[in-house]
Design a protein around this motif. Sequence first.
Motif, PDB file in Angstrom:
ATOM      1  N   LEU A 122       0.937  -1.288  -0.026  1.00  0.00           N
ATOM      2  CA  LEU A 122       0.035  -0.021  -0.093  1.00  0.00           C
ATOM      3  C   LEU A 122       0.840   1.225   0.031  1.00  0.00           C
ATOM      4  O   LEU A 122       1.862   1.379   1.066  1.00  0.00           O
ATOM      5  N   ASP A 123       0.820   2.168  -1.014  1.00  0.00           N
ATOM      6  CA  ASP A 123       1.765   3.079  -1.074  1.00  0.00           C
ATOM      7  C   ASP A 123       0.912   4.317  -1.167  1.00  0.00           C
ATOM      8  O   ASP A 123      -0.251   4.658  -1.336  1.00  0.00           O
ATOM      9  N   ILE A 124       1.837   5.563  -0.718  1.00  0.00           N
ATOM     10  CA  ILE A 124       1.157   7.017  -0.798  1.00  0.00           C
ATOM     11  C   ILE A 124       0.826   7.252  -2.194  1.00  0.00           C
ATOM     12  O   ILE A 124       1.759   6.764  -3.150  1.00  0.00           O
ATOM     13  N   SER A 129       2.815  12.598  -2.321  1.00  0.00           N
ATOM     14  CA  SER A 129       4.294  11.991  -2.010  1.00  0.00           C
ATOM     15  C   SER A 129       5.106  13.016  -2.269  1.00  0.00           C
ATOM     16  O   SER A 129       5.159  13.945  -2.871  1.00  0.00           O
ATOM     17  N   TYR A 143       3.084  13.890   2.960  1.00  0.00           N
ATOM     18  CA  TYR A 143       2.053  13.050   3.426  1.00  0.00           C
ATOM     19  C   TYR A 143       1.911  13.145   4.801  1.00  0.00           C
ATOM     20  O   TYR A 143       0.882  13.138   5.556  1.00  0.00           O
ATOM     21  N   ALA A 212       0.151   3.065   4.548  1.00  0.00           N
ATOM     22  CA  ALA A 212       0.757   3.543   3.405  1.00  0.00           C
ATOM     23  C   ALA A 212       2.300   3.856   3.684  1.00  0.00           C
ATOM     24  O   ALA A 212       2.750   4.143   2.559  1.00  0.00           O
ATOM     25  N   ILE A 213       2.407   4.347   4.833  1.00  0.00           N
ATOM     26  CA  ILE A 213       3.952   4.532   4.966  1.00  0.00           C
ATOM     27  C   ILE A 213       4.524   3.369   5.802  1.00  0.00           C
ATOM     28  O   ILE A 213       5.916   3.461   5.850  1.00  0.00           O
TER      29      ILE A 213
ATOM     30  N   SER B 219       8.788  -0.544   6.351  1.00  0.00           N
ATOM     31  CA  SER B 219       8.325   0.913   6.595  1.00  0.00           C
ATOM     32  C   SER B 219       9.470   1.846   6.296  1.00  0.00           C
ATOM     33  O   SER B 219       9.395   2.847   5.769  1.00  0.00           O
ATOM     34  N   LYS B 222      10.105   2.797   2.727  1.00  0.00           N
ATOM     35  CA  LYS B 222       9.045   3.538   1.899  1.00  0.00           C
ATOM     36  C   LYS B 222       9.199   4.825   2.539  1.00  0.00           C
ATOM     37  O   LYS B 222       9.016   6.015   1.848  1.00  0.00           O
ATOM     38  N   GLN B 223       9.386   5.035   3.669  1.00  0.00           N
ATOM     39  CA  GLN B 223       9.585   6.368   4.470  1.00  0.00           C
ATOM     40  C   GLN B 223      10.707   7.169   3.745  1.00  0.00           C
ATOM     41  O   GLN B 223      10.699   8.456   3.670  1.00  0.00           O
ATOM     42  N   ASP B 226      10.137   8.436   0.341  1.00  0.00           N
ATOM     43  CA  ASP B 226       9.011   9.507   0.472  1.00  0.00           C
ATOM     44  C   ASP B 226      10.029  10.734   1.166  1.00  0.00           C
ATOM     45  O   ASP B 226       9.393  11.933   0.952  1.00  0.00           O
ATOM     46  N   ALA B 247       5.902  -5.744  -1.135  1.00  0.00           N
ATOM     47  CA  ALA B 247       5.340  -4.793  -0.360  1.00  0.00           C
ATOM     48  C   ALA B 247       6.029  -3.455  -0.205  1.00  0.00           C
ATOM     49  O   ALA B 247       5.467  -2.460   0.288  1.00  0.00           O
TER      50      ALA B 247
END
Lengths: 306, 376
Positions: A122-124, A129, A143, A212-213, B219, B222-223, B226, B247
């Motif tokens: 599940l992504d932003i 983003s 976000y 999402a994060i 986690s 992804k962070q 971003d 994922a």
Amino acid sequence: MSSILIIEQVLNGLQFGVMLFLMAAGLTLIFGVMGLINLAHGSLYMVGAFAAAWVAGATGSFLLALVAALAAAAAAGALVEIVVIRRLYKAAHLDQVLATFALILIFSEGTRWVFGSFPLFLDIPDYLSGPVTLPGGIQYPFYRLVLIGIGFAVALGLWWLTAKTRIGIQIRAGENDREMIAALGVDISKLYTLVFALGAALAGLAGALVGAIQSVQVGMGEPVLILAFVVIVIGGIGSIRGAFIGALLVGLTDTLGGVFLPELFKLFMETTTATQTGSALASMAVYILMSIVLIWRPSGLFGARA
Amino acid sequence: MKKLVTSAAVLALLAAPALADTKIGMITTLSGGGAGLGVDVRDGFMLAISQSGRDDIEVVIEDDQRKPDIAVQLADKMIQSEKVDVLTGIIWSNLAMAVVPSVTAQGKFYLSPNAGPSALAGAGCHQNYFNVAWQNDNLHEAAGAYANSAGYGNSFILAPNYPAGTDALTGYKRTFEGDVANEIYTKLGQTDYAAEIAQIRASDADSVFFFLPGGMGISFLKQYADSGIEKPVIGPAFSFDQGILQAVGDAALGVVNTSQWNKDIDNATNAAFVESFQAEYGRLPSLYASQGFDTANLLISAIEAADVSDADAFRDALRAADFDSTRGAFSFGPNHHPVQTIYAREVIKEGDVFTNKIVATALENHADAYAADCKM
């Protein structure tokens, strides 16, 4: 340590805090109104995240995913209330803990049965983003700012709901004297289902937003649940305002403690030892905060009952 | 006298099939947060057993739920009531530390398909304990070596605050020749890394090394993606295995990670393994699956050479490691841990599927740092 870093960490703490608030608000409502300890609240958080990941994967729309998370968690909450929880209101807290712990296991293994053991994606969405530049040259993920905004909006909405609407009056009355409002003709079992579904929906929303994060996987709800309990104990059980203040306090303590305690220890210790001791102490910081609050106010910051 | 010989022969005939049967106990994580790893080890292991076509190997599989106390109970049950000859399967180092010493002390064999805590590689090694995967520090040492060759001079390093996390940062620092900008221990199971990422942004590091297995790594990546920080990231394969890459998604693309195995290692065993695993389970194998597969094949090779009731012969057969590994050449060091080549892999996208491709050799025929302390 620059002021930019400090401001960024304060924002991180706020963001963590408002997400904790979404969890804690439902927990404190359910405990306050129905006197029920719901350990399965973390499972509803997981249900929201999985529903969001599944819908986002199928449709590609993040907004639809959020709607799905709210709907799925609320539906799961209402179902659980009607089938299981309803029988537990008069039971001892230990029975409630036992039954809702069983629900955790059922939800976890059920989710694994449906979605498998591997984490979901599940992504932003693209439009949320990337970093934005705040005044003062602070780079901060957009976000996370949105999360802070949503958290404050939900807090405002809950305040309006409890303070200004008829349902809110019934909820507050239910907290004080459930026999009396039943006698006054309020359909108490419908009210309970509604409150439970509302709390579940907020947990589901938190699960989807945070999913999402982070990673959407079985068992993701339990660590958050523990902190959410700390929040409602600090804030005072049953108080939405307490949950809000408590969540922000816990979020800030946890984030800032994790950053600054190791730095503090580095002033007089060797680096490796300092970071290890500092982080060990930082993970205790939240509980130390809770003890201090409880010594000062045994019923929590805004708790009505002693 | 004749009668006695006949009855002895009959007895021997009766006993022969029972002797030939080897009973394996597998304790692994099949439920809860870390289940993906256990499922992969189990599936790889069982694939090798079924491919061997042997019906004289019985495998008892139990779920430890990632809890040390449950793993200990299961081990006792398997040894005392199931009477297994060999134990295997444990994923997590803290569980291995709780189970392995008592298993080997009772004269049983233990083959580790994953966990390789330093305590069992050095002074705490045992003649009946074999590690088929790696010693915990190995992949991190390879990451440090790769960082040198990539020209990084200043790394920001982070890992969870538990024994394998400490092993990880120790391993990286053992081979990395540059400076360490900052070293951070996060909470085990932490899911939000905003605070750490802010520190990375504020630091003057030119690279980031992290060991965050499973969901923690998802986690973080992804962070990190971003946050818009451009500093390159390296890590061990544990945050980039086949099970979790999907994922993580695009956030992992291009990241270099170190592993002793990848699906493109060019040998016949590996090609057959990747193909048959996919055909059997409908997904690509991970490094955990390859470790399970290798563990089973090592075991089968030993069973073919010796009977498990003859512990010395069986141990020698295990030590010989006379099997075709998915990693190519495979041999044990003096402490029964692998001496092996560790590669640097890069995350790529093949069609819709995220996977890894080998880009360099990080450490050739690498042995662990604790072998010298092992006195068997």
